[in-house]
Design an enzyme around this catalytic site. Sequence first.
Site, PDB file in Angstrom:
ATOM      1  CG  PHE A  91      36.268  39.784  41.993  1.00  0.00           C
ATOM      2  CD1 PHE A  91      37.063  39.443  43.263  1.00  0.00           C
ATOM      3  CD2 PHE A  91      36.682  41.062  41.617  1.00  0.00           C
ATOM      4  CE1 PHE A  91      37.806  40.094  43.797  1.00  0.00           C
ATOM      5  CE2 PHE A  91      37.374  42.005  42.666  1.00  0.00           C
ATOM      6  CZ  PHE A  91      38.076  41.455  43.550  1.00  0.00           C
ATOM      7  CG  ASP A 107      30.291  43.567  37.907  1.00  0.00           C
ATOM      8  OD1 ASP A 107      31.095  44.508  37.050  1.00  0.00           O
ATOM      9  OD2 ASP A 107      30.796  43.508  38.899  1.00  0.00           O
ATOM     10  CE  LYS A 132      38.408  45.385  36.725  1.00  0.00           C
ATOM     11  NZ  LYS A 132      39.692  45.639  37.727  1.00  0.00           N
TER      12      LYS A 132
END
Length: 475
Positions: free
Chosen positions: A164, A249, A278
């Site tokens: 993801f 990532d 985030k």
Amino acid sequence: MAGNSQEQAQNGEAKRESLVELAQRREGERYALHSKHLNEMWVRVLKTIGWDVGFTRGDGAYLYDRAGAQYLDLMSGYGVFALGRNHPRVRDALIEVLNSQSANLAQFDVSVLAGVLAERLLARTPWLDKAFFANSGAEAVEAAIKFARYATGRSGIVHCAHSFHGLTCGALSLNGDEIFKKGFGPLLSGVREIPFDDLGALEEALSGHDVAAFVVEPIQGKGVNIPHADYLSSAAALCKKYGTLFVADEIQTGVGRTGKFLAIEHFGVEPDMVLLAKALSGGHAPIGVTLTRKWIFDKVFDRMDRSVVHGSTFSKNDLAMAAALATLDVLEDEKLIENAAAKGDRLLASFNKMAERYELVSAVRGKGLMIGVEFGPPKSLVLRATWNLLETASAGLFGQLICIPLFRDQKILTQVAGHGNPTIKLLPSLTLSDEDCAWIERSFDQVIADAHHAPAVLSLGKTLAEHAIKARVNS
């Protein structure tokens, strides 16, 4: 007349309610407003699983609903609230910037705070040289795709199954779950998916010398999948062999989540690019960043007339930069990375003991405070019948049999680690205390024990299965 108008305006201003008053006055319309004007299907999900409690306040690792009940939040906004909600030092940094009346986003200038933040992030990744700021993790991924293609002159991108990387079109092209991609194509061409933790598949994909980048999560968020110890270092070596850029990532795993600043540090790898977002936001101001080697950056921005070939209007804004700088300070001063490692070790040990006691717990995985508890088919016939009922209705539905009573009865907010995945993921704030750990251990133990009693399981399972079947028929 002009004087009267001014007086009326002043009176109107005085009577205008505050945003807090507005929110309180219309609290009863919370779900109706979203059903009418926003995502009605999400409201239906919340009501179906009983999560429509209306959270009104957040403090550290905790949420409070409209009735004042306290919940321990093990999702932390999908990892955004690593410092906990409303950390005072982040809030103070934002207030300080607002009060300074800074020349924010003067587009024909550069930001001092952005320069300082880049300097501090690159000090954490000393093999990298340049930073590109954006507004989200997905934007950081988009930048990595563009930079890799331009720098290498190749178009191919390789990612892993179950990955993801975001939901914008470029990032979506690298998504390992078909449910997110269905109906949004055609997406990027030249993208290839390979199994995670499979070096043979990676070498085969790279051997054509046409792949610009291999984009990988060091630990996959969808399932909390951890590779073998030598996978990422060997993958980096393969990328170097075939002229492919290795892109880590770290949007969910970075900024201390796994007990180190970057998850890649567990594996001794120095990627060509590192992506963060985030937790770097401090939970207040959205931010993403692509950290990269100088030669890659200089290939993209190689002339003055190309200085604006990639950018983002709100990137490098002073609020985001200040929030990120405050976040880095808090991580260091409160030793939250060390706390994540210690509390993670404690919880992993506790969950592994549960796996020995309960047949429904099939595996426990994690590093730091990124933990997955996976459930699997039980041996006993009655429990297996319930398991098969739920899996037939919707793959991974059994996980909700744990999440719902955790929320309803134990006041713990968590969720399954991906569509169709029987793994519950813990992604709490890095501020977790020993008392919080005891709350988690006691609650999971109770709910998992209860799940082994067939009548209770069958009742809730039947309800969930009916909803899943109805949704599938109506889709």
